[in-house]
Structure formats: C-alpha cells, structure tokens
Design a protein around this motif. Structure first.
Motif, PDB file in Angstrom:
ATOM      1  N   GLU A  26      43.393  45.169  45.341  1.00  0.00           N
ATOM      2  CA  GLU A  26      43.551  44.285  44.181  1.00  0.00           C
ATOM      3  C   GLU A  26      43.482  42.818  44.589  1.00  0.00           C
ATOM      4  OE1 GLU A  26      43.218  45.438  41.285  1.00  0.00           O
ATOM      5  OE2 GLU A  26      43.294  47.513  41.978  1.00  0.00           O
ATOM      6  N   HIS A  74      39.909  41.953  44.508  1.00  0.00           N
ATOM      7  CA  HIS A  74      39.416  41.638  43.165  1.00  0.00           C
ATOM      8  C   HIS A  74      39.797  40.210  42.775  1.00  0.00           C
ATOM      9  CE1 HIS A  74      37.565  45.282  41.708  1.00  0.00           C
ATOM     10  NE2 HIS A  74      38.619  46.029  42.010  1.00  0.00           N
ATOM     11  N   HIS A  97      36.410  38.215  42.587  1.00  0.00           N
ATOM     12  CA  HIS A  97      35.923  38.291  41.209  1.00  0.00           C
ATOM     13  C   HIS A  97      36.593  37.280  40.295  1.00  0.00           C
ATOM     14  CE1 HIS A  97      35.175  42.561  42.767  1.00  0.00           C
ATOM     15  NE2 HIS A  97      34.067  41.845  42.897  1.00  0.00           N
ATOM     16  N   ALA A 146      35.741  45.450  46.601  1.00  0.00           N
ATOM     17  CA  ALA A 146      37.197  45.378  46.775  1.00  0.00           C
ATOM     18  C   ALA A 146      37.664  46.333  47.867  1.00  0.00           C
ATOM     19  CB  ALA A 146      37.896  45.692  45.451  1.00  0.00           C
ATOM     20  N   SER A 168      40.973  44.393  36.540  1.00  0.00           N
ATOM     21  CA  SER A 168      40.273  45.252  37.496  1.00  0.00           C
ATOM     22  C   SER A 168      41.083  46.535  37.642  1.00  0.00           C
ATOM     23  CB  SER A 168      40.148  44.558  38.854  1.00  0.00           C
ATOM     24  OG  SER A 168      41.420  44.311  39.423  1.00  0.00           O
ATOM     25  N   CYS A 221      34.551  42.474  37.227  1.00  0.00           N
ATOM     26  CA  CYS A 221      35.568  43.039  38.114  1.00  0.00           C
ATOM     27  C   CYS A 221      35.700  44.548  37.948  1.00  0.00           C
ATOM     28  CB  CYS A 221      36.918  42.367  37.893  1.00  0.00           C
ATOM     29  SG  CYS A 221      37.551  42.498  36.212  1.00  0.00           S
ATOM     30  N   ALA A 279      31.661  46.382  42.096  1.00  0.00           N
ATOM     31  CA  ALA A 279      32.897  45.610  42.258  1.00  0.00           C
ATOM     32  C   ALA A 279      33.948  46.416  43.014  1.00  0.00           C
ATOM     33  CB  ALA A 279      33.432  45.184  40.898  1.00  0.00           C
TER      34      ALA A 279
END
Length: 360
Positions: free
Chosen positions: A196, A199, A203, A218, A75, A209, A214
């Motif tokens: 992060e 993610h 995901h 996040a 990601s 991701c 997405a």
C-alpha cells in the motif's frame, strides 16, 4: 435532525442492500430510499428500528456528514471477484476511521505526512528513493506500521468482516491512509503495508491505482522495499535450497514465498529452481500460511493516544460515545489495542518507544 448520508453509510458499513435493510427493519423500500436521499425524515420509532438493525447508536444518525473516502482514489488489495458490496462496506469502515482520525488530530499532534509521490521511477528505484529519504539504507525494514506512522501515514485495522479485502490505501486530501486486515499472517501483513505504501508513492493522487499493472508495480515496490537488492545479495548464496530460504526469511520478516519470488527476481534462482522451491514450500504449508510466523505488528500511535487519554480519565467508551459508534466498532479500527493498551493498564503488544505525541 437526521443526516441522510449517515443512514446510507451505516447500511453500506453492514454490507446491506436497501432491500435487505427494508426487510430486516420492517421499513418500506421506498421510505428507505427517501430517507437516504433526504426527501423525507424517519420518525423517531422508525429511526430506532434502523439503529437497532444496523447496530449504531441513534445519535449516529443525527451527527454531521462524514467526509467519506473517494471511491475512485482507493487502491484495493482484494480478491479479483470480491463483491462490490464488500468493497463498499470496507470503504464505509474507512470513513468511520477518518472520523476517528479527525477526533484524535484535534487533541494530539501527529507526525506530519512525509510520503513522496514518485510517478516516473520504476518500482525498484522508487523503493530505493523512499528508503534513502527515510534513512533506512539497506537494512531490513523495521516494524512497518510504526515506520508508516512515523512518516505521517494514518494506519488503521480493517474489521474482520471483510476477509476478501487484504488492505487498501488512499489519499484523503494531503493525508495518506492505510487500512490493514488483521487476519493475515504477520509476514503477509508487513508485505501488505509495503504494497500500500507503493500505491501511495507511485500512484499518488492522479494516477490509475487499480488493475493488474498497478498491482504488479505495488508488489514489486513492496518486494524491493522490504528486501533491498544489496541486502539480499549480501546474505543469500546463489541457488539456495528451501531450508536456507526458511532460515533467511526471518532476516527481512517476510513470507517464504515472498523471499523466493525476490530471489528469482534478482537472478539467484533459475526459473526451474523457482518453480521447484515454490512447489516444496507449498507442500510444507507455506503457501496458504506461514508456520511458526512472526507476531502481528500493531499501531504505536494509537496505543500512545489511548494511553494518553487514559491519564485524563477518558476511556474507549467515552471516545465511542463522542463519535456516536459502539465500542466494538471502535475497537475494530485499532488492531484490538483499546483493551490491552487502556483497560488493562499496560502497553499491550505494540512497542511504544521512539515516538512522542504531544497534546494539542
């Protein structure tokens, strides 16, 4: 014996194309292609030229294959027009960090991964679930790097070569990794870490991701994780003015813009008030930077590892030699801690309380 994949990884780590390396090292393009595919092996003199050009010890190219990060599972928190070679360079740097992690894990017991994968809840609910699981309640989040490390996320810094890449995360088998750019402000780095984490949680291993949807998920997760609704509603009045926002952002250690977005999201700012606050903050310099910001958060685990190594006489250059990389390459993964935490004999800027690492 030369390991072909390491020639390709070193080239990508330096952000070079085959043609650029060919010209810089004085090696034909066809020969380089053959070296990277394993069809032929470079002679010692040629390997030495490649090593010097790529700034890797010659021993790096004869070590075993590195378990590289999966390109499709990363990601990226990066600018939309970031060149692919920059992303590949960052991914290659991540592969070197994984190699360091494996070296550390052979010698220290690290916290076991405790990151749930929640594909169904919305970002707000997912953030609340992770907070409950980690015992945070509605209190402001503590040091984000320490928090991630305490729950088994392996966190490393990104080399400053990649200003376009803010951060990225990836699952490498059962182990979650997060990589953070240290050139951002402390507040934005905290948000990147929470982003992060979003993610990793939402995901997981098998969901998309990347892409706008997405990224928004996040971002919303990070906002809710760092600034829980009950906490913000308990501290902030309706229609707060900019000076109140600037004073309150220190509660959650977030950027003024991030708090303004959260206030609008929670209905404490109308659309017009939100736009006006953003314009005023931008005029005061809070869009590109964070005047009078917080100190950067750094790794607790890595500081403890290098302190522990120091007690046995192991210095950063010993670690670098075993990994067949330069000390400078090593230091770029460690938030700059190898100098402050080891060579200076002090713990450096990172707090080292609350987490104990045992030698294996």
């Amino acid at each position: 014996m030369v390991t072909p994949s390491r020639i390709a990884l070193a080239r990508r780590r330096r952000g070079m194309t085959l043609a650029e390396l060919s010209e810089a090292a004085g090696v034909s393009l066809q020969s380089l292609s053959n070296y990277e595919t394993g069809r032929t092996t470079p002679r010692p003199g040629t390997l030495a030229r490649l090593a010097a050009t790529l700034d890797f010890p010659s021993a790096f190219f004869s070590s075993p294959d590195i378990d590289e990060l999966p390109a499709e599972g990363i990601s990226w928190r990066a600018r939309s027009k970031t060149p692919p070679r920059v992303l590949e360079a960052a991914r290659a740097a991540g592969g070197l960090a994984v190699q360091l992690h494996e070296w550390i894990e052979d010698r220290f017991r690290l916290p076991a991964p405790d990151v749930p994968t929640l594909s169904k809840p919305d970002p707000e609910t997912a953030a609340e679930m992770v907070r409950r699981r980690w015992g945070l309640g509605s209190a402001p989040a503590p040091n984000m790097i320490h928090l991630l490390e305490a729950h088994g996320v392996r966190v490393f810094s990104l080399a400053p070569d990649y200003a376009e890449v803010d951060a990225f995360a990836v699952w490498q088998g059962p182990v979650p990794f997060v990589f953070l750019n240290t050139s951002k402000t402390g507040e934005r780095s905290r948000f990147d870490a929470a982003h992060e984490l979003g993610h990793l949680v939402m995901h997981g291993h098998d969901r998309q991701c990347t892409g706008p949807a997405a990224e928004k998920q996040a971002n919303d997760f990070a906002s809710a994780f760092l600034m829980p609704a009950s906490s913000v509603l308990g501290h902030m009045p309706r229609s707060p003015h900019v000076d109140q926002i600037l004073q309150a952002k220190t509660i959650w250690k977030v950027s003024a813009m991030a708090l303004t977005y959260r206030l609008h999201d929670l209905g404490l700012l109308s659309d017009w008030q939100y736009r006006s606050a953003c314009a005023e903050l931008s005029k005061r310099g809070y869009r590109p930077a964070e005047p009078v910001g917080i100190r950067h958060e750094t790794s607790q685990v890595l500081a403890k590892v290098f302190q522990g190594l120091r007690t046995t006489g192991v210095r950063p250059h010993h670690v670098a030699a075993q990994l067949a990389i330069t000390v400078d390459e090593l230091n770029k993964m460690l938030f700059g801690l190898t100098i402050t935490a080891v060579e200076g004999g002090q713990s450096g800027p990172a707090s080292t309380r609350g987490q104990h690492l045992n030698r294996v």
